[in-house]
Enzyme design. Structure first.
Site, PDB file in Angstrom:
ATOM      1  N   GLU A 368       0.825  -1.208   0.118  1.00 22.45           N
ATOM      2  CA  GLU A 368      -0.119  -0.016  -0.064  1.00 22.45           C
ATOM      3  C   GLU A 368       0.883   1.216   0.069  1.00 22.45           C
ATOM      4  O   GLU A 368       1.238   1.719   1.053  1.00 22.45           O
ATOM      5  CB  GLU A 368      -1.044   0.082   1.247  1.00 22.45           C
ATOM      6  N   GLN A 369       0.931   1.807  -1.114  1.00 25.97           N
ATOM      7  CA  GLN A 369       1.903   3.012  -1.450  1.00 25.97           C
ATOM      8  C   GLN A 369       1.066   4.184  -1.731  1.00 25.97           C
ATOM      9  O   GLN A 369       0.154   3.845  -2.690  1.00 25.97           O
ATOM     10  CB  GLN A 369       2.901   2.689  -2.450  1.00 25.97           C
TER      11      GLN A 369
END
Length: 527
Positions: A368-369
């Site tokens: 999750e960037q």
């Protein structure tokens, strides 16, 4: 005229489909979300991004997928009633296994909502679906063989275990026997099968030679769909492996199509290397004319195997213009994507005045960037944004990033230093793998106010610039090596085969969801 490549910047594995006078090309997106890019054209010269069909969790969830995995080699087709899209979601890169899952989705409209996926098989990757003229449908993919030396069908690369074919029915799935129809040439790495039928022959197009400078389009044919298939007399239809000085290199992986008047065309992927043999734009899409010869085989118009740089067509290419996005709507501009997750609401919102990024995991995360970015489409360009951010500590940061993958990026980030207070940090990951070590280029104190950050890229070099408020932009930090942001950087071409992006990022390594606002994003092509 057509100027190759027709789809510039990271647009590999082109699958082409014509419906009446409309042409569509689907390309791979790997770990970038939403999945699959589909461009549309009526003149084969000017192309517009019209759809990214895989945009719901039920269709695609790539959290945890390694770099250069995810969506490989989609196949787009139309059976006279609706569109069909076949794709692979690859879950593993290194090691003996691939864990490649193949699915089919459909749509009545190319730009409409696509169906939830129908699972097909996990025996390999690069799937395609062929609609025969008797109404039957056939599923093809390359088969992956993990067992070890000497177990596969092609001695050159035995993990690539040939092209398998099986009938597929919309109500019953795979039916009948699996047939291995082609093991490939001595070049090996045989993948990306596409079938078409002409004058009673089934023609099989495959890609061979890997994703690097030995890449090629190889062809075979048979009177029966299940084979046996005879190799093209020249083996390859398209390749640049014998012409190292040609401006288009790494030529391979494409599909045949005909114009309404019967002119043959073949798409192909290619790279445009700069001196030192690196391709900052990744693998792009080109197209070439194909002539049919008396022996019943197609060959490149004009002879040879190296693709044309230009193709005469009765149309003019639209000029490349600067793009200025001010984020004053509720929709993300179409050129932007993010990484892996089908839950973008956790990454960003559009407030009507800004793009607000919620800081999540690091730039090195597989999960999750908060990185919202667009493709680099030109060998020279500049990009800029304005950031409203006041990070309370060094674990929060937001700014401008040039990005290839988790271990190949440069970033100018507004953060906080205990000694300096609010500051701009220049940091890179220079292709170090494993470990993804960081290289720091300095901290620059920031007074209060909006922070303008820009980057200029000219071939192998890039440089960041910065200003507060309306002050003139000033260069900061050293010249940085843009060759890192390429297929050949770091582990090299066969371990990296996507493309360069530039965009906006936010991190919150405390996990508390700190946010930053971005007021605009400019992308300006340069000569």
């Amino acid at each position: 005229m057509i100027e190759n490549p027709i789809l510039r910047g990271f647009n590999p594995d082109p699958s082409i489909c014509r419906v009446g006078g409309d042409y569509y090309i689907a390309t791979s997106t790997f770990e970038w979300y939403p999945g699959v890019q589909i461009h549309h054209s009526t003149d084969l010269v000017n192309w517009t991004l019209i759809s990214r069909p895989l945009r719901r969790p039920a269709q695609l969830d790539m959290r945890g997928n390694p770099d250069s995995c995810g969506v490989w080699a989609p196949c787009l087709s139309h059976d006279g009633q609706r569109f069909w899209l076949v794709y692979t979601d690859v879950k593993r890169f290194d090691g003996a296994f691939k864990d490649a899952h193949n699915y089919i989705v459909t749509a009545d409209r190319i730009d409409g909502d696509w169906s939830d996926p129908t699972y097909v098989t996990s025996s390999g990757f690069d799937p395609s679906l062929f609609h025969d003229d008797d109404g039957r449908k056939w599923f093809l993919n390359m088969r992956w063989n993990h067992r070890g030396t000497g177990t596969g069908l092609n001695p050159a690369h035995d993990a690539f275990d040939g092209i398998e074919l099986q009938e597929w029915h919309p109500d019953h799935g795979l039916v009948g026997d699996v047939t291995t129809i082609f093991a490939g040439s001595s070049l090996g790495l045989t993948e990306a099968p596409h079938l078409f039928k002409k004058n009673g022959w089934y023609y099989l197009t495959v890609a061979e030679g890997g994703t690097g400078y030995d890449h090629a389009v190889t062809m075979a044919r048979s009177k029966a769909i299940t084979g046996p298939y005879d190799m093209h007399p020249d083996i390859h239809l398209l390749t640049a492996r014998f012409t190292p000085d040609h401006p288009l290199q790494r030529v391979g992986h494409g599909q045949y199509v005909e114009t309404p008047d019967g002119q043959g065309l073949h798409t192909f992927l290619c790279g445009r290397p700069l001196p030192g043999q690196f391709c900052p734009l990744g693998r792009e899409t080109g197209i070439a004319r194909i002539d049919w010869h008396a022996d019943g085989w197609p060959r490149l118009a004009g002879g040879g195997m190296a693709p044309p740089v230009t193709v005469d067509m009765p149309a003019q290419r639209r000029p490349d213009l600067p793009i200025h996005r001010h984020f004053q709507t509720r929709d993300l501009p179409p050129e932007f994507q993010w990484l892996r997750t089908p839950y973008p609401e956790r990454l960003f919102t559009l407030t009507g005045q800004a793009l607000r990024l919620t800081g999540r995991e690091s730039l090195g995360s597989f999960f999750e960037q908060s990185l919202i970015a667009r493709r680099q489409e030109h060998l020279a360009y500049s990009a800029a944004t304005t950031v409203l951010a006041d990070p309370p500590n060094w674990q929060r940061a937001a700014g401008l990033v040039t990005y290839y993958n988790r271990h190949k990026f440069h970033a100018a980030l507004v953060t906080h230093d205990p000694a300096l207070g609010r500051c701009l940090s220049l940091v890179s990951c220079l292709g170090d793998w494993p470990g993804e070590a960081l290289t720091h280029h300095g901290l620059y104190r920031l007074p209060d106010g909006p922070v303008r950050i820009a980057v200029q890229v000219i071939g192998p070099t890039q440089r960041f610039r910065m200003a507060i408020g309306d002050a003139p932009l000033a260069e900061i930090g050293p010249d940085l090596d843009a060759r890192i942001i390429s297929d050949e950087g770091g582990r090299g071409e066969h371990a990296s085969f996507t493309g360069a992006f530039v965009g906006m990022a936010a991190m919150d390594l405390t996990g508390q969801g700190w946010s930053a606002d971005f007021l605009h994003f400019d992308y300006i092509p340069a000569p």
